[in-house]
Scaffold this active site. Structure first.
Site, PDB file in Angstrom:
ATOM      1  N   GLU A 160       1.166  -1.663   0.262  1.00 28.52           N
ATOM      2  CA  GLU A 160       0.105  -0.017  -0.379  1.00 28.52           C
ATOM      3  C   GLU A 160       0.933   1.487   0.344  1.00 28.52           C
ATOM      4  O   GLU A 160       1.259   2.014   0.717  1.00 28.52           O
ATOM      5  CB  GLU A 160      -0.498   0.353   1.599  1.00 28.52           C
ATOM      6  CG  GLU A 160      -1.703  -0.851   1.468  1.00 28.52           C
ATOM      7  CD  GLU A 160      -2.911  -0.687   1.893  1.00 28.52           C
ATOM      8  OE1 GLU A 160      -2.850  -0.285   2.796  1.00 28.52           O
ATOM      9  OE2 GLU A 160      -4.072  -1.232   2.202  1.00 28.52           O
ATOM     10  N   GLU A 353      -5.378  -8.463   1.845  1.00 29.44           N
ATOM     11  CA  GLU A 353      -6.114  -7.918   2.561  1.00 29.44           C
ATOM     12  C   GLU A 353      -7.317  -7.596   2.233  1.00 29.44           C
ATOM     13  O   GLU A 353      -7.888  -6.940   1.292  1.00 29.44           O
ATOM     14  CB  GLU A 353      -5.836  -7.004   3.593  1.00 29.44           C
ATOM     15  CG  GLU A 353      -4.239  -7.160   4.654  1.00 29.44           C
ATOM     16  CD  GLU A 353      -4.348  -5.467   4.903  1.00 29.44           C
ATOM     17  OE1 GLU A 353      -5.106  -4.907   4.218  1.00 29.44           O
ATOM     18  OE2 GLU A 353      -2.581  -5.330   4.228  1.00 29.44           O
TER      19      GLU A 353
HETATM   20  C1  NOJ Z   1      -4.356  -1.635   5.264  1.00 27.36           C
HETATM   21  C2  NOJ Z   1      -2.617  -2.125   6.238  1.00 27.36           C
HETATM   22  O1  NOJ Z   1      -1.712  -2.897   5.473  1.00 27.36           O
HETATM   23  C3  NOJ Z   1      -2.776  -3.199   7.561  1.00 27.36           C
HETATM   24  O2  NOJ Z   1      -1.523  -2.517   7.928  1.00 27.36           O
HETATM   25  C4  NOJ Z   1      -4.087  -2.155   8.674  1.00 27.36           C
HETATM   26  O3  NOJ Z   1      -3.918  -2.560   9.206  1.00 27.36           O
HETATM   27  C5  NOJ Z   1      -5.485  -2.757   7.497  1.00 27.36           C
HETATM   28  N1  NOJ Z   1      -5.222  -2.490   5.864  1.00 27.36           N
HETATM   29  C6  NOJ Z   1      -6.812  -2.181   8.628  1.00 27.36           C
HETATM   30  O4  NOJ Z   1      -6.165  -0.879   8.927  1.00 27.36           O
END
Ligand code: NOJ
Length: 454
Positions: A160, A353
């Site tokens: 990200e 994710e």
């Molecule tokens: C994006 C991130 O990659 C991760 O580190 C984060 O905890 C989650 N989404 C939830 O916000």
């Protein structure tokens, strides 16, 4: 028994779970946590979910769930405490232990190289604003590939950049909390892209067995057509890839160079005067062929077409479903975001994710009955399966997250885990959703009326 090749996994990131801080160098997030008012209630990541001391137990739970893959990130400051130069054998040995334990349990490691915990010493050298960052991260990557590629086949380059550039250097919500000019921001974007390209080349040139490489993006501005009409679909597609004034928080500014070899035309014209000077080979490096697009997806907005076809976001109805984080529950984003990304980039997709923060606690019977998460998983997976049936090439799903963990500026306020963690003593309790997700994984989705066989 037929063995599915669809990946069923859980995901984590180093500083969010590990603890073991005295055995690693200082990270940008350690210092951010110590800065007054930056992280919820002054929480720190020094102990986090204490995975450092619960590694075997955590792998055992992945095994118990029947998952065949695990996504984790390596802590750069644990491997190179100063960010460059000296390498810590103790740090390397920790991930040896993790990787070996995963493989012994039949779980495929998916290793993320950078998931936001930057060595503080490199922050002091300018962090992502310093063009040398792509060389520093290349040296670090070479160390990882030399050590682990006899066992690790799957590499995720950056997690990200929409967040670790935009939230870190523009909005200031994340470490180091900066608000830089658009010119500097565009430089940081370019540095991140070059880093991705260079480390992809390092992996390809040095891996001991054929590697797979994934770039993982956040999904800002995920757009769900309000109706199935062509005009709403087109308006949604347009918004999904458009360049807002928030350019470092968009998909296309990163994914277009990586998969299509150039910045989007809209970015080039709109920001021409502030863009950094590109090197002659930059885009050849950035678009080094890789294998998968990693999609981290949680939510989306309903979009309709205005009178001239322009996208208009439709406000949620009063009382819309939302998670503890106040994120809207919008399973349809799983269908549309993946469909739009597949159309544009033509790359197989791994969901790296997806998940939700819940108000989870241990009930009187000693269990965590997180029915909301169970329903969330069902709804999102059904939409994912619908995308697959409509021809979107999806290869796997990693739930975020295995454990309740350090949720960045929100500290321990949000609980994203399939497993409940008591942050006072590190005790783990598998939530109902962990068992439920395990059954989905073991049946390839048949337990919820889907079919993920590939
Ligand atoms: C994006 C991130 O990659 C991760 O580190 C984060 O905890 C989650 N989404 C939830 O916000």
């Amino acid at each position: 028994m037929t063995h599915s090749k669809f990946l069923w996994g859980a995901a984590t990131a180093s500083i969010q779970i590990e603890g073991g801080a005295s055995a690693r160098g200082l990270s940008n997030w350690d210092v951010f946590c110590e800065t007054n008012g930056r992280v919820h209630a002054g929480h720190s990541a020094l102990i986090a979910a204490d995975h450092y001391n619960h590694l075997e137990e955590d792998v055992a739970m992945l095994k118990e769930m029947g998952l065949n893959a695990y996504r984790f990130s390596v802590s750069w400051p644990r491997i190179m405490p100063d960010g460059f130069g000296a390498v810590s054998e103790e740090g390397l040995a920790f991930y040896d232990r993790l990787i070996n334990s995963l493989l012994d349990n039949g779980i495929e490691p998916y290793l993320t190289i950078f998931h936001w915990d930057l060595p503080y010493s490199l922050h002091l050298k300018g962090g992502w604003l310093n063009p040398d960052i792509s060389d520093y991260i290349s040296d670090y990557t070479k160390v990882l590939v030399d050590r682990y590629s006899d066992r690790v086949k799957h590499w995720i380059t950056l997690n990200e950049p929409q967040c670790f550039i935009n939230l870190s250097y523009r909005t200031g919500e994340h470490a180091p909390g900066y608000h830089v000019s658009d010119r500097e921001l565009a430089l940081a974007v370019h540095n991140a892209l070059l880093s991705h390209g260079k480390i992809s080349q390092i992996i390809k040139a040095n891996a001991k067995s054929a590697p797979s490489i994934t770039y993982t993006q956040a999904m800002p501005m995920s757009s769900i057509p309000l109706t199935n009409t062509e005009k709403d679909i087109e308006a949604s597609r347009k918004r999904q890839f458009s360049i807002s004034s928030d350019f470092a928080g968009t998909i296309s500014v990163f994914a277009d160079p990586i998969f299509l070899g150039a910045y989007p035309a809209e970015y080039l014209t709109r920001y021409e005067s502030i863009l950094p000077k590109f090197g002659r080979d930059d885009f050849n490096i950035i678009s080094t062929p890789i294998d998968y697009l990693g999609v981290n997806i949680y939510m989306g907005d309903f979009v309709t077409a205005g009178p001239n076809g322009e996208p208009i976001v439709v406000s949620p109805k009063p009382g819309h479903a939302k998670t503890a984080y106040n994120w809207q529950v919008r399973p349809e984003c799983m269908y549309w975001a993946n469909r739009f990304c597949y159309e544009r980039y033509q790359k197989p997709i791994i969901i790296t994710e997806n998940g939700m923060s819940g108000n989870d606690w241990i009930h009187l019977d000693g269990k965590v009955h997180d029915y909301d998460r169970i329903d969330y998983i069902n709804r999102y997976l059904l939409e994912l399966n619908r995308a697959m049936k409509d021809g979107v090439d999806i290869r796997g799903y990693f739930h975020w997250s295995l454990l309740d963990n350090f949720e960045w500026a929100k500290g321990y306020y949000e609980r994203f885990g399939l497993v409940h963690v008591d942050f006072e003593n590190g005790n783990r309790t598998m939530k109902d959703s962990a068992y439920h997700f395990g059954t989905i994984a073991k049946t390839d989705g048949k337990s919820i009326g889907a079919d993920f066989t590939i």
